[in-house]
Design an enzyme around this catalytic site. Structure first.
Site, PDB file in Angstrom:
ATOM      1  CG  HIS A 182     -27.109   7.146 -19.419  1.00 33.29           C
ATOM      2  ND1 HIS A 182     -25.835   6.865 -19.667  1.00 33.29           N
ATOM      3  CD2 HIS A 182     -27.915   6.384 -18.345  1.00 33.29           C
ATOM      4  CE1 HIS A 182     -25.280   6.235 -18.147  1.00 33.29           C
ATOM      5  NE2 HIS A 182     -26.510   5.295 -18.288  1.00 33.29           N
ATOM      6  CB  SER A 184     -26.992   2.124 -18.157  1.00 32.93           C
ATOM      7  OG  SER A 184     -27.517   3.276 -17.668  1.00 32.93           O
TER       8      SER A 184
END
Length: 319
Positions: A182, A184
């Protein structure tokens, strides 16, 4: 930013199970061969380790109860460190560096940025299943008028399984990473950026040169209902700029000099990126001078669709 759906997590689980089964099949074949060579030896002495033994011990015999912080550097890697292995405990992962000064036409004068990145991976149990965390930050240290803000910090947790076949040797090392990651930037709408990927990354290493090709599949997200919707896709066209894979090259020129490079390219759009780092050792430890060059898309998530050229000087840590 929603978490991956059940189907995506199931695909990741099947990938990890498949790699584990491949290793188990090799152990079974090895046991049969050992029985043929040593028919009088009790099978329990030839058998692969039990599940509890595998959970507690790494393949190099390291006992989990001995602690996690002993393998960041190893004496046997002093001359020709292996970039890809199955280390126990905490170990190197992605590049670690700080650039006190960098130059880019996109960030000139008071907008000149300090870049730094940290990264490590942890193998908490015996099987080579790793939990990793990386972070890179863009700091406007010289912008005193705006209180020296951080323009962006990119957070990058991941989990992956590393398979290295029994046929791999110190002279010719090869294998495969498979996992989920992930990325972000933790910002609010409209600057929020994030994406999730499943990836597979075969690698080969010989002498002081290692090459890894990483291919990924982006997990789909729902479209935004409107521009202020926090639950929709923040960057639906990120594949156009970052593509579907990248190549990493690691070269140990000699004991005191390293060359690291990353290249990616999307032939459908013509967008790509190149990163080159040239490292020269400072003293006898793991600290190096670092000359850094970036050209292309995706250096930061906020500006993933803006091509940036940057050169920087600073320090790096490397095995």
């Amino acid at each position: 930013m929603p978490w991956p759906d059940r189907r995506s997590l199931a695909c990741l689980l099947l990938l990890c199970v498949g790699l584990a089964q491949a290793e188990s099949s090799e152990n079974t074949a090895k046991l049969k061969l050992s029985k043929q060579i040593n028919p009088d030896t009790p099978e329990e002495e030839l058998a692969p380790p039990t599940l509890m033994q595998r959970l507690r011990h790494c393949n190099d015999g390291t006992d989990r109860s001995d602690g996690w912080l002993r393998h960041l550097t190893r004496e046997d890697q002093a001359q020709t460190p292996r970039r890809f292995g199955q280390p126990c405990d905490v170990d190197w992962h992605k590049p670690i560096f700080i650039l006190p000064y960098s130059y880019s036409r996109d960030y000139e004068s008071s907008q000149t940025e300090v870049l730094f990145a940290v990264s490590a991976k942890l193998r908490p149990l015996g099987p080579p299943l790793y939990f990793a965390y990386s972070q890179r930050s863009f700091w406007s240290l010289y912008d005193a008028e705006r209180s020296r803000p951080f323009r962006e910090t990119v957070f990058n947790p991941e989990v992956f399984y590393r398979w290295i076949p029994k046929s791999a040797t110190q002279e010719l090392n090869w294998g495969l990473d498979g996992g989920y990651e992930h990325e972000s930037n933790g910002q609010d709408i409209p600057e929020s950026r994030s994406w999730d990927r499943l990836y597979i990354a075969p690698f080969i290493e010989r002498g002081g040169t290692a090459l890894q090709a990483k291919f990924w599949y982006r997990l789909p997200e729902d479209d935004k209902k409107d521009e202020n919707d926090p639950g929709g896709d923040d960057n639906p066209d990120i594949d156009r700029y970052l593509g579907y894979g990248e190549i990493h090259l690691f070269r140990q020129i000699n004991r005191d000099r390293r060359l690291n490079a990353m290249f990616r390219y999307n032939p459908a759009t013509g967008y790509g990126a190149l990163r080159i780092e040239h490292l020269d050792r400072l003293g006898d430890g793991d600290l190096f001078w670092n000359v850094y060059l970036w050209h292309g898309y995706g250096e930061s998530l906020t500006d993933y669709n803006d091509s940036v050229t940057r050169i920087g000087v600073g320090f790096a840590l490397s095995p």
